[in-house]
Scaffold this motif. Structure first.
Motif, PDB file in Angstrom:
ATOM      1  N   GLY A 190      45.958  17.356  12.497  1.00 18.14           N
ATOM      2  CA  GLY A 190      47.313  17.052  12.968  1.00 18.14           C
ATOM      3  C   GLY A 190      47.357  15.983  13.877  1.00 18.14           C
ATOM      4  N   MET A 191      48.303  16.231  15.155  1.00 17.90           N
ATOM      5  CA  MET A 191      48.375  15.473  16.026  1.00 17.90           C
ATOM      6  C   MET A 191      47.266  15.056  17.190  1.00 17.90           C
ATOM      7  SD  MET A 191      51.105  13.511  15.468  1.00 17.90           S
ATOM      8  CE  MET A 191      51.836  13.158  17.217  1.00 17.90           C
ATOM      9  N   THR A 192      46.434  16.241  17.178  1.00 18.12           N
ATOM     10  CA  THR A 192      45.479  16.194  18.085  1.00 18.12           C
ATOM     11  C   THR A 192      44.319  15.592  17.745  1.00 18.12           C
ATOM     12  OG1 THR A 192      45.835  18.187  17.496  1.00 18.12           O
ATOM     13  CG2 THR A 192      45.464  17.854  19.618  1.00 18.12           C
ATOM     14  N   VAL A 193      44.399  14.064  18.501  1.00 17.26           N
ATOM     15  CA  VAL A 193      43.049  13.161  18.459  1.00 17.26           C
ATOM     16  C   VAL A 193      42.201  13.742  19.476  1.00 17.26           C
ATOM     17  CG1 VAL A 193      42.142  11.282  18.373  1.00 17.26           C
ATOM     18  CG2 VAL A 193      44.284  11.682  17.285  1.00 17.26           C
ATOM     19  N   TRP A 228      48.960  27.257  11.121  1.00 22.05           N
ATOM     20  CA  TRP A 228      47.873  26.631  10.849  1.00 22.05           C
ATOM     21  C   TRP A 228      46.959  27.289  10.040  1.00 22.05           C
ATOM     22  CZ3 TRP A 228      47.131  21.779  11.796  1.00 22.05           C
ATOM     23  CH2 TRP A 228      47.686  21.206  12.732  1.00 22.05           C
ATOM     24  N   ALA A 262      53.433  16.975  14.450  1.00 23.91           N
ATOM     25  CA  ALA A 262      52.830  16.865  13.430  1.00 23.91           C
ATOM     26  C   ALA A 262      53.655  17.213  12.183  1.00 23.91           C
ATOM     27  CB  ALA A 262      51.483  17.967  13.338  1.00 23.91           C
ATOM     28  N   ILE A 277      52.472  14.684   9.094  1.00 23.76           N
ATOM     29  CA  ILE A 277      51.014  14.848   9.077  1.00 23.76           C
ATOM     30  C   ILE A 277      50.520  16.216   8.452  1.00 23.76           C
ATOM     31  CG2 ILE A 277      48.863  15.076  10.553  1.00 23.76           C
ATOM     32  CD1 ILE A 277      50.205  13.127  12.285  1.00 23.76           C
ATOM     33  N   VAL A 278      51.238  17.217   8.709  1.00 24.95           N
ATOM     34  CA  VAL A 278      51.282  18.705   7.938  1.00 24.95           C
ATOM     35  C   VAL A 278      52.585  18.957   7.443  1.00 24.95           C
ATOM     36  CG1 VAL A 278      49.400  19.444   9.456  1.00 24.95           C
ATOM     37  CG2 VAL A 278      51.759  19.479  10.136  1.00 24.95           C
ATOM     38  N   PHE A 298      49.615   8.791  20.645  1.00 23.48           N
ATOM     39  CA  PHE A 298      48.855  10.210  20.581  1.00 23.48           C
ATOM     40  C   PHE A 298      48.587  10.452  22.183  1.00 23.48           C
ATOM     41  CE2 PHE A 298      46.960   9.647  16.599  1.00 23.48           C
ATOM     42  CZ  PHE A 298      47.697  10.469  15.860  1.00 23.48           C
TER      43      PHE A 298
END
Ligand SMILES: Nc1ncnc2c1ncn2[C@@H]1O[C@H](COP(=O)(O)OP(=O)(O)OP(=O)(O)O)[C@@H](O)[C@H]1O
Ligand SMILES: [Mg+2]
Lengths: 419, 246
Positions: free
Chosen positions: A414-417, B20, B56, B61-62, B96
């Protein structure tokens, strides 16, 4: 395209790992191609041991056995051919020439071959190559000997040296024809065939050294000196085998059958090419093992490639997440990783192929001189090109596996890099 | 509230549920959340409350298990993964918390990156030369001198500089929505405020919306609207956060 440029920069940043991977693949390709070249060269050299001879005739025995003792100087003849039979075969209208071979003695581990000077002009190897002398001349005097290249090299002989021939084939023989020493009259050029390991003398000389012998030993009190023997008529009563050349190849099978059916003596005639093929079939298992080993090395190199891509994935995975965040499609991400793997494999394959040819050019004269192995420098065959292409494809696939993993991760995270 | 969809409404989240993957994966349910064109919304909530998860979802993204996520009238929840990627490339810029840049590329390379995947944004910027000029303009707008840092590897830039490059990337080609996940958490107060002002100014010019999350309520005065995540989640399990509304 900017993405491609950045991917190349990323690769450049990992140049050391990339270089090692390419090197590993290149080395494996060199091994694969090198083994193949040597294999083909060895098979060819083997098949080229004797050419220009249409039939080999000997006392009845297995065809391989006849080939082994008459040409490769391995093993012994159990029986001889009488001179009369040999003479009759020689007189056949189809026969262009015949060279008698008389074996049974040795010199310090090397076989002694009694023959005629015609042997030096008739024997052919590598299709058309004739024997050549690097020094001296063919035998002239009764006690002249012409030695093969390896005999000369390993025993350090030069023209004019005196040598003594031993009775029988042991490398340490106690029964020597020391009363009739020979003189080295000529040294042959290296051929890569058993000729190199042979001491050649005349057929008469073989008779001469055995004139006062009976069975396995000297007849006591009947010694005949070297000078006395010169005055005697030395007519051989038997030969071990004979090389036959025909006027026309068409007659080969007919004469072969006639010899095999020879009524007065049990004889056999073999066609050298066919017998060589048969023999290679036996020796050929080693080549399969060799090829298997080189394939395993290629597999190892490809595994190394996959490992390298997997280990660098920790850094690259962040790259993938960023690319995805700006809208790169799965195909782009997968494509980048497997293209990288394909590129590295291609580089390895090209480098390996180039180095193989450089190695061939550099090492060929040396290998030819040392081992008499003649390696051909030909462009890669279609088979080889196919193999190399398959390896590049395997590289792409090896990259695809980690690429799938990277893509799945970049989706799941997801958004977590993360770091 | 949804009286004029497609005109001023930029984002509309409705009855979204997500979990998730994996056993006992974190689940969240958002009955509704909306954002207008040109509006700047700050979403605050404590660590682990699901802020990044929500972003997200919005960024595509999801995909949610249920519900609708309409961006510019298009329900991205119904699009396939690769169509969502394309939609995001055209209409959203994402920043981010950290690690935004491809380390081996220059600042300018990184700013230009989304244009490779977004033909409309590329067309809006113009020719190859214009793209480079625009990248430099955006960097300059965010206080970075492109002639000084434009050719340096992104990895060699300071964190604050990297975040500004990331913001410039999110804005090139004028996408309608900028999504930022705590982009200022690594910055000191002064740099942070300056960063937000510069971004706001540039967004205002293109009438683009900003959806940003943070756990830091002190950012509130610089936004049009502040929403606590706890207030929009179905079961507001998270602890209420004190909010200073402007
Ligand atoms: N990629 C993922 N896969 C599985 N679970 C995840 C993933 N990302 C986040 N989670 C889970 O979702 C929950 C919320 O995480 P999230 O990152 O959305 O919180 P957050 O509010 O952004 O926190 P922070 O302020 O620390 O960034 C956490 O319990 C986390 O374990
Ligand atoms: Mg988060």
């Amino acid at each position: 395209m900017i993405v491609l440029r950045l991917a190349l920069k990323s690769l450049a940043n990992r140049w050391l790992t990339a270089l090692l991977t390419v090197a590993a693949i290149a080395v494996s390709i060199m091994l694969l191609l090198g083994v193949e070249k040597v294999r083909v060269g060895a098979r060819q050299s083997f098949a080229d041991t004797i050419s220009g001879t249409d039939l080999i005739v000997g006392a009845r025995t297995g065809s391989l056995q006849l080939l082994l003792y008459s040409i490769f100087r391995i093993g012994n003849a159990t029986n001889n051919i009488t001179w009369a039979s040999y003479d009759e075969i020689r007189q056949q209208p189809e026969v262009a020439w015949a060279v008698p071979l008389s074996l049974g003695d040795s010199h310090r581990g090397f076989r002694v071959l009694g023959t005629t000077t015609e042997y030096f002009t008739r024997y052919r190897y590598r299709r058309t190559h004739a024997l050549e002398l690097v020094a001296g001349k063919p035998f002239d005097d009764l006690f002249d000997a012409v030695v093969g290249a390896e005999v000369a090299a390993s025993l350090g002989y030069k023209v004019g040296d005196r040598i003594v021939i031993a009775h029988g084939l042991g490398s340490v023989s106690f029964v020597e024809h020391d009363d009739k020493p020979f003189r080295v009259s000529g040294i042959l050029a290296r051929t890569g065939t058993p000729v190199d390991r042979t001491v050649h003398v005349s057929l008469e000389a073989i008779e001469a050294i055995h004139v006062d012998w009976q069975g396995g030993g000297r007849v006591p009190g009947q010694a005949i000196s070297a000078d006395e023997v010169r005055k005697m008529e030395l007519k051989p009563k038997a030969v071990t085998a004979a090389l036959i050349g025909l006027k026309s190849r068409i007659a080969t099978f007919r004469l072969q059958r006639a010899i095999n059916d020879y009524p007065r003596e049990a004889l056999v005639a073999i066609i050298p090419g066919a017998a060589l093929q048969e023999l290679w079939g036996l020796v050929g298992i080693a080549e399969t093992a060799l090829a298997a080993v080189s394939w395993m090395v290629v597999a190892t190199a490809l595994l190394g490639l996959a490992t390298m891509i997997l280990t660098t994935l920790n850094d690259r995975w962040r790259e993938m997440a960023i690319l995805r965040s700006v809208g790169a499609r799965p195909a782009t991400v997968l494509g980048l990783l497997s293209a990288e793997a394909g590129l590295l494999t291609l580089a390895g394959v090209l480098l390996g192929t180039a180095l193989t040819y450089v190695g061939l050019v550099v090492a060929r004269p040396l290998i030819d001189r040392l081992y008499g192995l003649h390696l051909a420098i030909d462009p890669p065959t279609w088979g080889e090109i196919g193999t190399l292409a398959a390896i590049v494809l395997a590289g792409v696939i090896a990259g695809l596996v980690p690429a799938f993993r990277a893509y799945r991760l970049s989706l799941a995270d997801g958004m977590t890099v993360r770091t | 509230m949804a009286d004029r969809p497609g005109t001023t409404r930029l984002l509309e989240v409705e009855a979204v549920r997500y979990r998730w993957p994996g056993e006992a994966g974190f689940a969240l349910e958002v009955p509704r959340l909306s954002l207008d064109r040109g509006e700047r919304l700050l979403l605050i909530g404590p660590s682990g409350s699901g802020k990044s998860t929500l972003l997200a979802l919005v960024a595509g993204i999801v995909a949610p298990l249920e519900g609708q996520i309409r961006v510019l009238g298009e329900d991205i929840a119904r699009l396939g993964a690769s169509a969502r990627d394309r939609f995001r490339a055209e209409h959203m810029g994402v920043v981010f918390q950290m690690f935004n840049l491809l380390p081996y590329g220059s600042a300018v390379d990184n700013v230009l990156l989304p244009l490779s995947f977004a033909p409309k944004r590329r067309a809006r910027v113009g020719s190859h030369l214009a793209q480079e000029t625009e990248a430099r303009r955006l960097l300059a707008r965010l206080g970075l001198d492109a002639s000084a840092i434009g050719r340096r590897r992104a990895a060699d830039l300071s964190v604050g500089q990297q975040q500004r490059v990331a913001a410039a990337r999110a804005m090139i080609g004028r996408p309608e929505l900028m999504i930022a996940d705590e982009p200022t958490s690594a910055l000191d107060t002064e740099t942070r405020d300056q960063f937000l002002d510069l971004v706001s100014g540039e967004l205002a010019e293109s009438d683009a919306g900003l959806l940003m999350v943070s756990h830091d309520a002190a950012l509130a005065p610089r936004f049009d609207r502040v929403v606590r995540l706890a207030d929009i989640l179905r079961d507001g399990r998270s602890v209420p956060v004190p909010v200073a509304v402007p």
